[in-house]
Enzyme design. Sequence first.
Site, mmCIF file in Angstrom:
data_model
loop_
_atom_site.group_PDB
_atom_site.id
_atom_site.type_symbol
_atom_site.label_atom_id
_atom_site.label_comp_id
_atom_site.label_asym_id
_atom_site.label_seq_id
_atom_site.Cartn_x
_atom_site.Cartn_y
_atom_site.Cartn_z
ATOM 1 N N CYS A 187 -21.144 -5.897 8.771
ATOM 2 C CA CYS A 187 -22.185 -6.261 7.815
ATOM 3 C C CYS A 187 -22.018 -5.413 6.550
ATOM 4 O O CYS A 187 -21.644 -4.242 6.635
ATOM 5 C CB CYS A 187 -23.557 -6.013 8.425
ATOM 6 S SG CYS A 187 -24.903 -6.525 7.358
ATOM 7 N N TYR A 323 -25.429 -9.975 -1.686
ATOM 8 C CA TYR A 323 -24.212 -9.265 -1.296
ATOM 9 C C TYR A 323 -23.297 -9.025 -2.488
ATOM 10 O O TYR A 323 -22.208 -9.579 -2.610
ATOM 11 C CB TYR A 323 -23.499 -10.019 -0.174
ATOM 12 C CG TYR A 323 -24.372 -10.136 1.053
ATOM 13 C CD1 TYR A 323 -24.701 -8.998 1.781
ATOM 14 C CD2 TYR A 323 -24.878 -11.349 1.476
ATOM 15 C CE1 TYR A 323 -25.517 -9.076 2.890
ATOM 16 C CE2 TYR A 323 -25.693 -11.443 2.594
ATOM 17 C CZ TYR A 323 -26.014 -10.304 3.294
ATOM 18 O OH TYR A 323 -26.818 -10.388 4.393
HETATM 19 N N1 MTE Z 1 -24.864 -17.243 9.696
HETATM 20 C C1 MTE Z 1 -26.060 -17.848 9.792
HETATM 21 N N2 MTE Z 1 -26.091 -19.176 10.004
HETATM 22 N N3 MTE Z 1 -27.223 -17.154 9.677
HETATM 23 C C2 MTE Z 1 -27.220 -15.794 9.439
HETATM 24 O O1 MTE Z 1 -28.301 -15.194 9.341
HETATM 25 N N4 MTE Z 1 -25.855 -13.788 9.022
HETATM 26 C C3 MTE Z 1 -24.586 -13.355 8.413
HETATM 27 C C4 MTE Z 1 -23.405 -13.926 9.184
HETATM 28 N N5 MTE Z 1 -23.563 -15.327 9.405
HETATM 29 C C5 MTE Z 1 -25.963 -15.135 9.311
HETATM 30 C C6 MTE Z 1 -24.797 -15.915 9.481
HETATM 31 C C7 MTE Z 1 -24.458 -11.908 8.334
HETATM 32 S S1 MTE Z 1 -25.167 -11.129 7.002
HETATM 33 C C8 MTE Z 1 -23.705 -11.196 9.232
HETATM 34 S S2 MTE Z 1 -23.513 -9.530 9.070
HETATM 35 C C9 MTE Z 1 -23.048 -11.885 10.374
HETATM 36 O O2 MTE Z 1 -23.357 -13.276 10.441
HETATM 37 C C10 MTE Z 1 -23.457 -11.252 11.689
HETATM 38 O O3 MTE Z 1 -22.788 -11.887 12.741
HETATM 39 P P1 MTE Z 1 -23.222 -11.548 14.237
HETATM 40 O O4 MTE Z 1 -24.721 -11.726 14.352
HETATM 41 O O5 MTE Z 1 -22.453 -12.491 15.109
HETATM 42 O O6 MTE Z 1 -22.837 -10.109 14.481
HETATM 43 MO MO MO Z 2 -24.548 -8.926 7.053
#
Ligand code: MTE
Ligand code: MO
Length: 463
Positions: A187, A323
């Site tokens: 992240c 981001y």
């Molecule tokens: N994809 C969806 N659909 N919704 C989300 O909230 N979060 C993102 C990404 N993909 C997110 C997402 C963020 S900021 C991160 S850091 C990663 O997914 C985290 O993946 P994980 O939960 O499998 O560790």
């Molecule tokens: Mo993230």
Amino acid sequence: KEGVQYYRLDEIRSHDGASARPWVTRGTSVYDITDWIPAHPGGDVILRACGGSLDPYWDIFSIHKRKDVYEILEEYKIGEISPHDLVDGKLPAATVPDPFIADPERDPRLKTLTARPRNAETPSEGLSPFLTPTPLFYVRNHMWVPPVEPNEHSLTITLPSGDEKTYTLEDLKSRFRTHTVTATLQCSGNRRADMTRAVPDKGTNGLQWEAGAISCAEWTGVKLRDVLADAGLDLASPGPDAKHAQFEGAEAYGASIPLSKVLDSQGDVLLAFGMNGAPLPADHGFPLRVIVPGNVAARSVKWLKKITVSDEESTTQWQRRDYKCFGPNVAKPDWSKAPSIQEMPVTSAITGIQRPEAGGKVNVEGYAYSGGGREIVRVDVSIDAGKTWAQAELMGDEGKGSKSWWWKRWRFEIPDEGDEGGEVLVKATDESYNTQPEDYRGIWNQRGNLSCAWHGVHVGPGE
Ligand code: MTE
Ligand code: MO
């Protein structure tokens, strides 16, 4: 009350996100928001609340709890919920939707930052193995886990020509070659708490992650470039309008990556349905997610429903606002002035300290990782505040994939910790000889992104 129009819940329910005139309620008021939807800054996500109460969603998106937003909504008011459907003047709890209904049970060992939506980091024991045990893989959800029927889940791809093609999960699994890639996901806020502590006068906004918003897994799926070729994209000359691959998740999240990353035959961008040899779990995108190895994890969109090849980046706030990084002097950024984070800088952290029963050497271990598939070539450790350094031992882990998309585990033995102990510092260097900054003053940013200065932990008797 004189002149007030009342509506029964049954009628309100029929004005859901799929109806021609979607309605919502807030408190006991009813709104017809048909004309507002196209202008809603958050996009279609608002449809999820239609036919029912906005309140549980606005609890998640607390940005709405502002006077000007309330005023906009008031313009669309058409009446009140019928008193026949209220108990003590309020909607009974059972009629208020729970957005988190599909959220799964979680491993209690995860370190929870927020439960709804789920944000939890990997505990120290999960950071020790090369491949993070799936139940201990960190979770970063901006919203709820969307309910999905695997047999009904499909992926729609739209090309700049307007051509559209839809794939079922079965199509993806049976018609394309399967690949397995080892990739660390990190992240952009990993280690944000370090930046906050180092610059206490300014602090940072965002979840206060320690060093566990990072994990590593083996992902199985099909290559996005193979699927785009099948959908009709000419990989050799995709055309001037094919610049970005935009991804949309089933709940509302979205992000994009440059198309060049997808087209790169060594880019390894996957449409993944497997994680560590099993189907993706609900928290990590079941049944389908994109994995963008080497890029910030925010681009690896979970619960993937839609891909659009476009001349512009995804328009979501996660692509155009959150981001990004600005200079340490910038308090109110002009978001359009900085590129979205894609490949992350080199970082490292101490994740475990083992002390023998009676005196003797102390073993310190941790990870090091760099974006873009840049391999970690060296990890340096100092026990005298950076005056002298020694090299940690890199574990020989090898993953699968065209580049070094995975972290390197390292260990270091402190010969003699002395009577008081002291701070152990670590920094890593990648194959491009990028290394970590010494402290935070020079990389501070209000959002606390890319918090990657030397990591320090106190080691000593009594710890
Ligand atoms: N994809 C969806 N659909 N919704 C989300 O909230 N979060 C993102 C990404 N993909 C997110 C997402 C963020 S900021 C991160 S850091 C990663 O997914 C985290 O993946 P994980 O939960 O499998 O560790
Ligand atoms: Mo993230």
